[in-house]
Design an enzyme around this catalytic site. Structure first.
Site, PDB file in Angstrom:
ATOM      1  N   TYR A 187     -23.088   5.377  -5.021  1.00 12.10           N
ATOM      2  CA  TYR A 187     -21.822   6.107  -5.218  1.00 12.10           C
ATOM      3  C   TYR A 187     -21.867   6.994  -6.462  1.00 12.10           C
ATOM      4  O   TYR A 187     -21.335   8.104  -6.465  1.00 12.10           O
ATOM      5  CB  TYR A 187     -20.646   5.124  -5.294  1.00 12.10           C
ATOM      6  CG  TYR A 187     -20.357   4.494  -3.953  1.00 12.10           C
ATOM      7  CD1 TYR A 187     -19.638   5.183  -2.981  1.00 12.10           C
ATOM      8  CD2 TYR A 187     -20.817   3.221  -3.636  1.00 12.10           C
ATOM      9  CE1 TYR A 187     -19.384   4.619  -1.739  1.00 12.10           C
ATOM     10  CE2 TYR A 187     -20.575   2.645  -2.406  1.00 12.10           C
ATOM     11  CZ  TYR A 187     -19.855   3.357  -1.450  1.00 12.10           C
ATOM     12  OH  TYR A 187     -19.617   2.800  -0.214  1.00 12.10           O
ATOM     13  N   ARG A 229       0.828  -1.208   0.000  1.00 16.42           N
ATOM     14  CA  ARG A 229       0.000   0.000   0.000  1.00 16.42           C
ATOM     15  C   ARG A 229       0.866   1.264   0.000  1.00 16.42           C
ATOM     16  O   ARG A 229       0.472   2.289  -0.545  1.00 16.42           O
ATOM     17  CB  ARG A 229      -0.862  -0.040   1.259  1.00 16.42           C
ATOM     18  CG  ARG A 229      -1.956   0.975   1.304  1.00 16.42           C
ATOM     19  CD  ARG A 229      -2.806   0.695   2.531  1.00 16.42           C
ATOM     20  NE  ARG A 229      -3.936   1.587   2.589  1.00 16.42           N
ATOM     21  CZ  ARG A 229      -3.905   2.752   3.214  1.00 16.42           C
ATOM     22  NH1 ARG A 229      -2.821   3.149   3.830  1.00 16.42           N
ATOM     23  NH2 ARG A 229      -4.986   3.517   3.216  1.00 16.42           N
TER      24      ARG A 229
HETATM   25  O1  CP3 Z   1     -12.994  -8.793   0.185  1.00 20.02           O
HETATM   26  C1  CP3 Z   1     -11.864  -8.447  -0.211  1.00 20.02           C
HETATM   27  O2  CP3 Z   1     -10.892  -8.346   0.534  1.00 20.02           O
HETATM   28  C2  CP3 Z   1     -11.681  -8.193  -1.690  1.00 20.02           C
HETATM   29  C3  CP3 Z   1     -11.474  -6.831  -2.058  1.00 20.02           C
HETATM   30  C4  CP3 Z   1     -12.571  -5.785  -1.882  1.00 20.02           C
HETATM   31  C5  CP3 Z   1     -12.265  -4.406  -1.718  1.00 20.02           C
HETATM   32  N1  CP3 Z   1     -13.434  -3.715  -1.769  1.00 20.02           N
HETATM   33  C6  CP3 Z   1     -10.914  -3.855  -1.564  1.00 20.02           C
HETATM   34  C7  CP3 Z   1     -10.750  -2.511  -0.952  1.00 20.02           C
HETATM   35  C8  CP3 Z   1     -13.961  -5.903  -1.951  1.00 20.02           C
HETATM   36  C9  CP3 Z   1     -14.832  -7.153  -2.070  1.00 20.02           C
HETATM   37  C10 CP3 Z   1     -14.495  -4.583  -1.886  1.00 20.02           C
HETATM   38  C11 CP3 Z   1     -15.932  -4.297  -1.982  1.00 20.02           C
HETATM   39  C12 CP3 Z   1     -16.419  -2.941  -1.679  1.00 20.02           C
HETATM   40  N2  CP3 Z   1     -15.843  -1.738  -1.987  1.00 20.02           N
HETATM   41  C13 CP3 Z   1     -17.689  -2.673  -1.099  1.00 20.02           C
HETATM   42  C14 CP3 Z   1     -18.698  -3.718  -0.695  1.00 20.02           C
HETATM   43  C15 CP3 Z   1     -18.360  -4.414   0.560  1.00 20.02           C
HETATM   44  C16 CP3 Z   1     -18.527  -3.611   1.841  1.00 20.02           C
HETATM   45  O3  CP3 Z   1     -17.566  -3.549   2.595  1.00 20.02           O
HETATM   46  O4  CP3 Z   1     -19.620  -3.084   2.049  1.00 20.02           O
HETATM   47  C17 CP3 Z   1     -17.823  -1.277  -1.000  1.00 20.02           C
HETATM   48  C18 CP3 Z   1     -19.007  -0.522  -0.418  1.00 20.02           C
HETATM   49  C19 CP3 Z   1     -16.649  -0.694  -1.582  1.00 20.02           C
HETATM   50  C20 CP3 Z   1     -16.350   0.746  -1.793  1.00 20.02           C
HETATM   51  C21 CP3 Z   1     -15.107   1.123  -1.060  1.00 20.02           C
HETATM   52  N3  CP3 Z   1     -13.819   0.802  -1.462  1.00 20.02           N
HETATM   53  C22 CP3 Z   1     -14.991   1.871   0.150  1.00 20.02           C
HETATM   54  C23 CP3 Z   1     -16.179   2.412   0.939  1.00 20.02           C
HETATM   55  C24 CP3 Z   1     -13.629   1.985   0.444  1.00 20.02           C
HETATM   56  C25 CP3 Z   1     -12.963   2.778   1.545  1.00 20.02           C
HETATM   57  C26 CP3 Z   1     -13.222   2.261   2.895  1.00 20.02           C
HETATM   58  C27 CP3 Z   1     -12.778   0.828   3.112  1.00 20.02           C
HETATM   59  O5  CP3 Z   1     -13.668   0.005   3.306  1.00 20.02           O
HETATM   60  O6  CP3 Z   1     -11.590   0.541   3.077  1.00 20.02           O
HETATM   61  C28 CP3 Z   1     -12.916   1.270  -0.547  1.00 20.02           C
HETATM   62  C29 CP3 Z   1     -11.468   1.068  -0.615  1.00 20.02           C
HETATM   63  C30 CP3 Z   1     -10.980  -0.328  -0.511  1.00 20.02           C
HETATM   64  N4  CP3 Z   1     -11.471  -1.377  -1.227  1.00 20.02           N
HETATM   65  C31 CP3 Z   1      -9.881  -0.791   0.262  1.00 20.02           C
HETATM   66  C32 CP3 Z   1      -9.727  -2.155  -0.005  1.00 20.02           C
HETATM   67  C33 CP3 Z   1      -8.671  -3.079   0.524  1.00 20.02           C
HETATM   68  C34 CP3 Z   1      -9.037   0.058   1.195  1.00 20.02           C
HETATM   69  C35 CP3 Z   1      -7.938   0.676   0.423  1.00 20.02           C
HETATM   70  C36 CP3 Z   1      -6.804   1.016   1.329  1.00 20.02           C
HETATM   71  O7  CP3 Z   1      -6.945   1.950   2.101  1.00 20.02           O
HETATM   72  O8  CP3 Z   1      -5.828   0.298   1.242  1.00 20.02           O
END
Ligand code: CP3
Length: 351
Positions: A153, A40
C-alpha cells in the site's frame, strides 16, 4: 489477565484438548452487520477507528450478534503507514488511497519510525476499553499487517490485484525496499508490544498479499520481516500468521515460533497439516463466497471442513475476510454449525 469463561481459542493455540474447535471470522467486525452500518453513516472510517468508544462497540458487535469465540479489535492495518507519516484515505467504493506513495529516496524524508505512544495511543485506549467491556466473555485479538503487505500500500498507493508497482520497487530498488521493510518492521514490533501491554490475548499478522510472491521472494521480502515480529513477541503473547496464498511456505512459517497459521481455501486441510507439521494450530479455511450459499449447503460444507481438519490444533475460520454482502443469518449458520460440532459427529459422519 482475568480468567476467561470462554478460552477455547487460547487452548486450541496452545495445543490443549478442546471439546469443539473455536470459531471466529476474519473481518467479522464490519460491513455485513446492520448495527455497524448505522455507525458507518454517522462517522467516517478513521473516526470510527480513532474513537475508543466506537471501536469498542464495533469490536463487540459480532460477539453479541453472531456468538463468535473471540473478538478482533476494530481498526485497520493502514493505521501503521499513517503513524509513519503517510496520508491514508478510505474512498467509498474504491478502498484505501495513499495520495503520496513512496517511490524514490527523497520520499523517505516524509516517513519515520514513530513513537507509537504518540501516534497510536487511540488503539491502546480502544483495547483497554474493549477488554473492560468484554469482561471475561472471550479473548481479544490484536493485529497488524505484515511488512510486505504494508509496503504494497505504501508504494502502490492503492489496492491492486497484482501490486506490480510494489513488486517492481522491490526488484529494481532492493536497498530502498529493504530499508522500508525494516522501518515498517520496527514500527510494527513497537506497536504490537503496546497492544499486548494494553491487554490483547492473541496477535494475528495479516499478510494478505504474501501469495503474490514466489517462494524465494516470499522468504526474503516477507517472511524475513514477519519472523522478526514473531520473534519479538513470542515470549509475551500467542501469535498467528495469516499469509494468504503462501501455502508453499507453511513449513518455513511453522518454524518462526508462532502457535497458529491461517490458510485459505485453495489448499486441503490434509496438505496444510502435512506441510505445517503437528505442532502448529491451523486456522481457516472456508471460502467466504460460500457463505452466500443456501444455509443447508453452508452447514454441510462446514461439517466437511471440520471433519477434514479434525478437532486437534484447529480454529474454524474463513479463508479470508467475510464479504460485505453476506447475510447475517448465513454468518450465524457458519458459527452455529461449528458450535454444535461434537466428537461423536466425527465418528458417525467420518467413518
Ligand atoms: O477483522 C475485523 O473485523 C477487524 C477489523 C479489520 C479491518 N481491516 C476493518 C475495516 C481488520 C483486521 C482489517 C485488516 C485489513 N485492512 C487488511 C488485512 C485483511 C484482509 O482482508 O486481507 C487489509 C488488506 C486492509 C486494508 C483495507 N481496509 C482495505 C483493502 C479496505 C477496503 C475494502 C474492505 O475490505 O472493506 C479497508 C477498509 C476497512 N477496514 C473496512 C473495515 C470494516 C471497511 C470500511 C467500510 O466501508 O465501512
Amino acid at each position: 489477565m482475568a480468567h476467561l469463561k470462554n478460552d477455547i481459542l487460547l487452548k486450541a493455540l496452545l495445543g490443549e484438548t478442546v471439546e469443539r474447535p473455536p470459531v471466529w471470522m476474519m473481518r467479522q467486525a464490519g460491513r455485513y452487520l446492520p448495527e455497524y452500518m448505522v455507525l458507518r453513516e454517522k462517522y467516517d472510517f478513521f473516526e470510527r477507528c480513532q474513537n475508543p468508544e466506537l471501536a469498542c462497540e464495533i469490536t463487540i458487535q459480532p460477539v453479541e450478534i453472531i456468538g463468535v469465540d473471540a473478538a478482533i479489535l476494530f481498526s485497520d492495518i493502514l493505521v501503521v503507514p499513517q503513524a509513519m507519516g503517510l496520508e491514508v484515505e478510505l474512498v467509498e467504493s474504491k478502498g484505501p488511497v495513499l495520495p503520496e506513495p513512496i517511490k524514490t529516496l527523497s520520499d523517505f524524508d516524509r516517513i519515520r519510525v514513530p513513537d507509537v505512544n504518540e501516534t497510536l495511543q487511540y488503539v491502546f485506549d480502544a483495547i483497554q476499553l474493549t477488554k473492560k467491556e468484554l469482561g471475561d466473555r472471550v479473548p481479544l485479538i490484536g493485529f497488524a499487517g505484515a511488512p510486505w503487505t504494508i509496503l504494497c500500500y505504501m508504494v502502490q498507493g492503492k489496492g491492486s490485484k497484482t501490486f506490480d508497482e510494489a513488486k517492481a520497487f522491490c526488484y529494481t530498488q532492493p536497498a530502498m525496499a529493504h530499508r522500508l521493510l525494516q522501518m515498517i518492521t520496527e514500527t510494527t514490533i513497537a506497536y504490537l508490544k503496546e497492544q499486548v501491554k494494553a491487554g490483547v490475548d492473541v496477535i494475528q499478522v495479516f499478510d494478505s498479499w504474501g501469495g503474490l510472491l514466489g517462494p524465494d521472494d516470499f522468504e526474503s521480502i516477507s517472511l524475513k520481516y514477519t519472523s522478526q515480529i514473531i520473534n519479538a513477541l513470542k515470549d509475551e503473547v500467542l501469535t498467528i500468521i495469516f499469509a494468504k496464498g503462501a501455502w508453499h511456505s507453511l513449513e518455513a512459517m511453522s518454524k518462526t515460533g508462532v502457535q497458529g497459521l491461517g490458510i485459505d481455501w485453495c489448499i486441503t486441510p490434509q496438505m496444510a497439516r502435512k506441510l505445517a507439521g503437528d505442532n502448529i494450530t491451523l486456522q481457516g479455511n472456508f471460502d467466504p463466497a460460500k457463505l452466500l450459499s443456501p444455509i443447508p449447503v453452508i452447514e454441510k460444507e462446514v461439517r466437511k471442513m471440520l471433519h477434514d481438519f479434525g478437532t486437534r490444533r484447529y480454529i474454524a475460520n474463513l479463508g479470508h475476510g467475510i464479504l460485505p454482502n453476506t447475510p447475517v443469518d448465513h454468518a450465524k449458520a457458519f458459527v452455529e454449525t461449528v458450535k454444535e460440532w461434537r466428537k461423536e459427529s466425527v465418528m458417525s459422519d467420518g467413518q
